[in-house]
Design a protein around this motif. Structure first.
Motif, short mmCIF file in Angstrom:
data_model
loop_
_atom_site.label_atom_id
_atom_site.label_comp_id
_atom_site.label_asym_id
_atom_site.label_seq_id
_atom_site.Cartn_x
_atom_site.Cartn_y
_atom_site.Cartn_z
N TYR A 1 2.05 -8.62 2.17
CA TYR A 1 0.73 -7.97 2.27
C TYR A 1 1.13 -6.82 3.14
O TYR A 1 2.21 -6.55 3.37
CB TYR A 1 0.04 -8.82 3.08
CG TYR A 1 0.41 -9.33 4.56
CD1 TYR A 1 -0.05 -8.81 5.72
CD2 TYR A 1 1.13 -10.49 4.66
CE1 TYR A 1 0.60 -9.59 6.67
CE2 TYR A 1 1.69 -11.24 5.55
CZ TYR A 1 1.41 -10.77 6.88
OH TYR A 1 1.91 -11.27 8.10
N ILE B 1 -7.44 1.94 -3.81
CA ILE B 1 -7.43 1.06 -2.55
C ILE B 1 -8.82 0.78 -2.47
O ILE B 1 -9.14 -0.29 -1.84
CB ILE B 1 -6.81 1.84 -1.44
CG1 ILE B 1 -6.75 0.77 -0.13
CG2 ILE B 1 -7.85 2.85 -0.96
CD1 ILE B 1 -5.89 0.99 0.84
N GLU B 2 -9.74 1.62 -3.02
CA GLU B 2 -11.35 1.07 -2.98
C GLU B 2 -11.65 0.21 -4.05
O GLU B 2 -12.84 -0.37 -4.06
CB GLU B 2 -11.98 2.42 -3.13
CG GLU B 2 -11.97 3.37 -1.97
CD GLU B 2 -12.30 2.91 -0.83
OE1 GLU B 2 -13.09 2.02 -0.48
OE2 GLU B 2 -11.75 3.26 0.50
N ASN C 1 -9.74 -5.22 8.98
CA ASN C 1 -9.82 -4.50 10.12
C ASN C 1 -9.15 -4.88 11.45
O ASN C 1 -9.61 -6.36 11.76
CB ASN C 1 -11.28 -3.93 10.56
CG ASN C 1 -11.12 -2.58 11.43
OD1 ASN C 1 -11.11 -2.68 12.76
ND2 ASN C 1 -11.51 -1.29 10.78
N GLU D 1 -5.78 -1.19 9.43
CA GLU D 1 -6.22 -2.38 8.64
C GLU D 1 -4.99 -3.06 7.86
O GLU D 1 -3.82 -2.06 7.79
CB GLU D 1 -7.04 -1.88 7.21
CG GLU D 1 -8.62 -1.43 7.95
CD GLU D 1 -9.27 -1.00 6.72
OE1 GLU D 1 -10.59 -1.25 6.63
OE2 GLU D 1 -8.69 -0.56 5.69
N VAL E 1 -11.85 -6.11 -1.98
CA VAL E 1 -11.21 -4.87 -2.67
C VAL E 1 -11.51 -5.30 -4.26
O VAL E 1 -10.59 -6.07 -4.77
CB VAL E 1 -9.77 -4.53 -2.31
CG1 VAL E 1 -9.53 -3.17 -3.43
CG2 VAL E 1 -9.69 -3.89 -1.03
N VAL F 1 0.72 -1.26 0.18
CA VAL F 1 -0.05 -0.05 -0.03
C VAL F 1 0.88 1.12 0.06
O VAL F 1 1.93 1.24 0.91
CB VAL F 1 -0.85 0.02 1.12
CG1 VAL F 1 -1.72 1.47 1.19
CG2 VAL F 1 -1.83 -1.43 1.28
N THR G 1 -2.42 -0.49 6.18
CA THR G 1 -2.89 0.97 5.75
C THR G 1 -2.05 2.08 6.60
O THR G 1 -1.63 1.48 7.87
CB THR G 1 -4.23 1.16 5.86
OG1 THR G 1 -4.60 0.88 7.33
CG2 THR G 1 -4.99 0.18 5.00
N VAL H 1 -4.18 -5.11 4.16
CA VAL H 1 -4.57 -5.46 2.96
C VAL H 1 -3.90 -6.61 2.60
O VAL H 1 -2.36 -6.52 2.43
CB VAL H 1 -4.38 -4.19 1.88
CG1 VAL H 1 -4.85 -4.57 0.42
CG2 VAL H 1 -4.93 -2.94 2.32
N HIS I 1 -8.25 -8.34 -0.07
CA HIS I 1 -8.83 -7.77 1.13
C HIS I 1 -8.47 -6.94 2.00
O HIS I 1 -7.29 -6.88 2.16
CB HIS I 1 -9.36 -9.15 1.98
CG HIS I 1 -9.86 -10.18 1.27
ND1 HIS I 1 -11.28 -10.75 0.86
CD2 HIS I 1 -9.23 -11.36 0.42
CE1 HIS I 1 -11.42 -11.71 0.15
NE2 HIS I 1 -10.30 -12.21 -0.23
N ARG I 2 -9.31 -6.27 2.68
CA ARG I 2 -9.17 -5.18 3.74
C ARG I 2 -9.51 -5.59 4.93
O ARG I 2 -10.78 -5.96 5.26
CB ARG I 2 -9.31 -3.79 3.51
CG ARG I 2 -8.83 -3.20 2.18
CD ARG I 2 -9.45 -1.94 1.79
NE ARG I 2 -9.35 -0.88 2.90
CZ ARG I 2 -9.74 0.28 2.77
NH1 ARG I 2 -10.46 0.81 1.73
NH2 ARG I 2 -9.52 1.16 3.70
#
Length: 677
Positions: free
Chosen positions: A319, A91-92, A340, A327, A349, A71, A322, A329, A337-338
């Motif tokens: 991986y 990222i979305e 939490n 989070e 994602v 990221v 953020t 990713v 996936h993200r």
């Protein structure tokens, strides 16, 4: 789904620069050398990869396997690898943009701390190395310049000046940590595989998947704590997370996970450590609070780890956190996936990627198989007849004979059974061989001129191997194992403990009808193919030396009743990638007169004199021999044997059979020309 388990874990260098003045007389030479060097570099750059693209594969995908990702520091972009190219993605989610392309395999990208650069591993110059490019993939440049190394999981130091990476220069499973300055240099070694010169291979330090703490004080990585070979094969744990002081080099192992701990990841605020571990048959991620020591599952399952393989791209795909440390990713199940950290909830994602993959020429050569002769690429267990005029061998699961040197092969039976390992009788009139199927095998004999049907010599189905006739032609000696154990074994190496074998004999001419019971000579206990010298009642057999150091059991002999066991010679040679000490030969055969030994060492064939001395069996190192030794092969040997009562050496590789008179072997100077058939 989370496993119901609430685990808690307690848990200068000196730079010397030498300057030399160059006189006027040396300037032209220096200029010429620089010109030649520049020319070589230009030619190398123009040459590039020898394989050129000839076609393109294009498709659209919304998933991928083993997607290492990172990221960006601003939290807006994900960079990931897919089929050897690098892509960026909002990222979305959305449409992924390809930022590197071509036939090279680019992988394991990581953003620099300022987000302006990415480091990745690529083989675009013909060998795997570290490369750096702008975040959009432009202006790539080579950072390391190794010719035969493998690189795993590059990461940046917090100041953005160095890249830390796992690299192995020599051993296939021992990785060292190195760091490369962004402006160049040959790299600085951080950890050593051999802390001491005499460190055994299986105890050497191996570190993969490093990450530097945000304050720059520590280095975290997966450290091998158990060998994944030998007695520890498939026994966990293999790896644990180690923390190394950057200044002092002091190292502490900070996990004790039963399923290993791997792929550490630190949060940007330095308070959390995420790592992978195996639980039951799947892999999950755990998170540890570095301040309190609390440790719990974060997401389970994820991508299955790669502990049982050779770790070409780390134990887990890369991986990332953020930037706000809330989070991670991560890719698993083909998606991104993200997750939490507080709620442990994962959301996908979504992405689509337009793949355009350049490929080399299609290696497809269709041909029609007509009824008629088929060219065999491999002959198995070739055996020269006692008179030297014919060759028997197994090919395509049947027994054949042919006239030497260039006759046409013909089958000696018309049976449907799978037939192997032909052995000539002393008078050359018969061939003994074994058959095998999942229902069990038998021992047979057949006229070498195929004048009659084969005769079955055994009455009980079993796993039989390596038949040989006694010099008087009255008995056949061979190995016998259990049919069920042979079927259930994962090991193809005969004589290994997973397939206990017995050394047995059969009458070559059963008294009544077909088949007889085998007579036990002795449990083989790792001994391999039997053979004879001039003594008709003494059996010689070699103790298999696969990975055995010190010579293994060596060449031994015993009587038909299993008594009077003697040791004759041990043959060793230079070890290979994970054995530095000499390792035992895989097989050895004593000549009929007992004066010579043929030995199979590291797939090469050697001839050595056997010293006749009393006491313990002499030990011959083919690479540092105290007696005359001759290496007979360069490309290897699959099978070998004595022929012509010891006057001829024979061996085979692939579909080629070679023989060389013993009298022509010279222990000094160039080897005499071999005679091939």
């Amino acid at each position: 789904m989370q496993p119901k388990l609430g685990w808690k874990w307690v848990g200068v260098f000196c730079l010397v620069v030498a300057l030399a003045a160059v006189g006027a007389s040396g300037a032209p030479q220096e200029a010429a050398e620089k010109k030649d060097e520049a020319k070589d570099k230009k030619e190398k750059k123009e040459e590039g990869l020898p394989l050129k693209p000839e076609r393109t594969l294009e498709f659209t995908t919304d998933e991928g396997t083993w997607l290492s990702l990172d990221v960006a520091p601003d939290g807006q972009t994900i960079v990931f690898e897919l089929l050897g190219d690098l892509y960026t993605l909002p990222i979305e989610g959305g449409e992924a943009a390809r930022v590197t392309s071509g036939m090279a395999f680019d992988s394991q990208p990581r953003y620099s701390p300022d987000g302006k650069l990415i480091v990745f591993v690529s083989d675009r110059e013909g060998a795997e190395n570290l490369w750096v490019a702008k975040a959009d993939g432009t202006e790539p440049r080579q950072l390391s310049k190794e010719g035969q190394s493998r690189f795993i999981s590059p990461t940046w130091t917090p100041d953005g000046e160095y890249v830390v990476v796992s690299r192995y220069p020599e051993f296939i499973w021992t990785f060292e940590l190195w760091m490369y300055h962004l402006q160049g240099g040959s790299g600085v070694q951080i950890t050593k595989a051999k802390p001491k010169p005499d460190t055994p291979v299986l105890e050497q330090h191996s570190a993969v998947g490093a990450v530097v703490s945000p304050d720059g004080r520590h280095l975290y990585y997966a450290k091998r704590v158990r060998s994944s070979f030998g007695d520890a094969f498939f026994r966990f744990p293999y790896w644990q997370i180690a923390r190394r002081e950057w200044v002092t080099g002091d190292e502490d192992v900070i996990t004790n996970a039963l399923g290993s701990a791997m792929r550490p990841l630190l949060s940007p605020d330095g308070t959390k450590l995420v790592y992978g571990t195996r639980y039951e048959t799947q892999t999950g991620l755990r998170v540890r609070d570095l301040q309190t020591g609390e440790d719990h599952w974060l997401v389970y399952p994820v991508q299955r780890d790669d502990q049982e393989s050779w770790r070409t791209r780390d134990l887990l795909p890369g991986y990332a956190f953020t930037p706000d440390s809330t989070e991670i990713v991560v890719s698993y199940g083909g998606k991104i996936h993200r997750v939490n950290l507080s709620t442990r909830e994962a959301r996908q994602v979504p992405f689509t990627a337009q793949v355009s993959q350049e490929l080399g020429p299609r290696l497809h050569f269709p041909f029609r198989i007509e009824e008629g002769p088929v060219r065999a690429r491999l002959i198995m267990h070739p055996s020269q007849s006692p008179d030297g005029k014919r060759l028997a061998f197994s090919a395509l699961t049947h027994i054949y004979t042919m006239d030497l040197p260039g006759g046409a092969p013909r089958r000696v039976t018309s049976a449907e059974a799978r037939e192997f390992q032909p052995a000539w009788s002393p008078d050359g009139k018969w061939l003994a061989y074994v058959s095998w199927s999942v229902e069990g095998g038998h021992v047979w004999k057949v006229r070498s001129d195929a004048a009659s049907a084969p005769v079955r010599l055994t009455c009980t189905a079993a796993f039989y191997a390596d038949p040989v006739w006694s010099p008087d032609g009255e008995r056949i000696v061979l190995l016998r194992g259990s049919r069920p154990m042979r079927i259930e074994s994962l090991n193809e190496f005969i004589g290994q403990p997973r397939i206990p074998l017995d050394l047995v004999w059969l009458p070559a001419a059963p008294a009544a009808g077909e088949g007889s019971d085998a007579n036990l000579i002795s449990p083989a206990r790792g001994l391999g193919k039997p053979h004879f010298t001039h003594e008709k009642d003494r059996i010689y057999i070699y103790g298999l030396g696969f990975y055995a150091e010190g010579g293994g059991q060596g060449l031994v002999s015993l009587r038909f009743d299993g008594t009077d066991r003697r040791e004759h010679v041990k043959v060793v040679g230079r070890g290979f990638f994970f054995h530095e000490e000499p390792v035992a030969a895989m097989d050895a055969r004593l000549s009929p007169d007992g004066r010579w030994v043929l030995a199979h060492v590291q797939n090469q064939l050697y001839l050595a004199v056997v010293p006749l001395v009393g006491g313990p069996a002499p030990r011959i190192n083919v690479n540092q021999a105290a007696v005359p030794v001759k290496k007979l092969t360069e490309v290897g040997a699959d099978y070998f044997a004595w022929a012509d009562d010891g006057k001829t050496l024979t061996w085979a590789v692939g579909a080629s059979f070679f023989r060389q008179p013993l009298a022509t072997v010279s222990f000094e100077g160039p080897e005499e020309e071999k005679k091939g058939a």
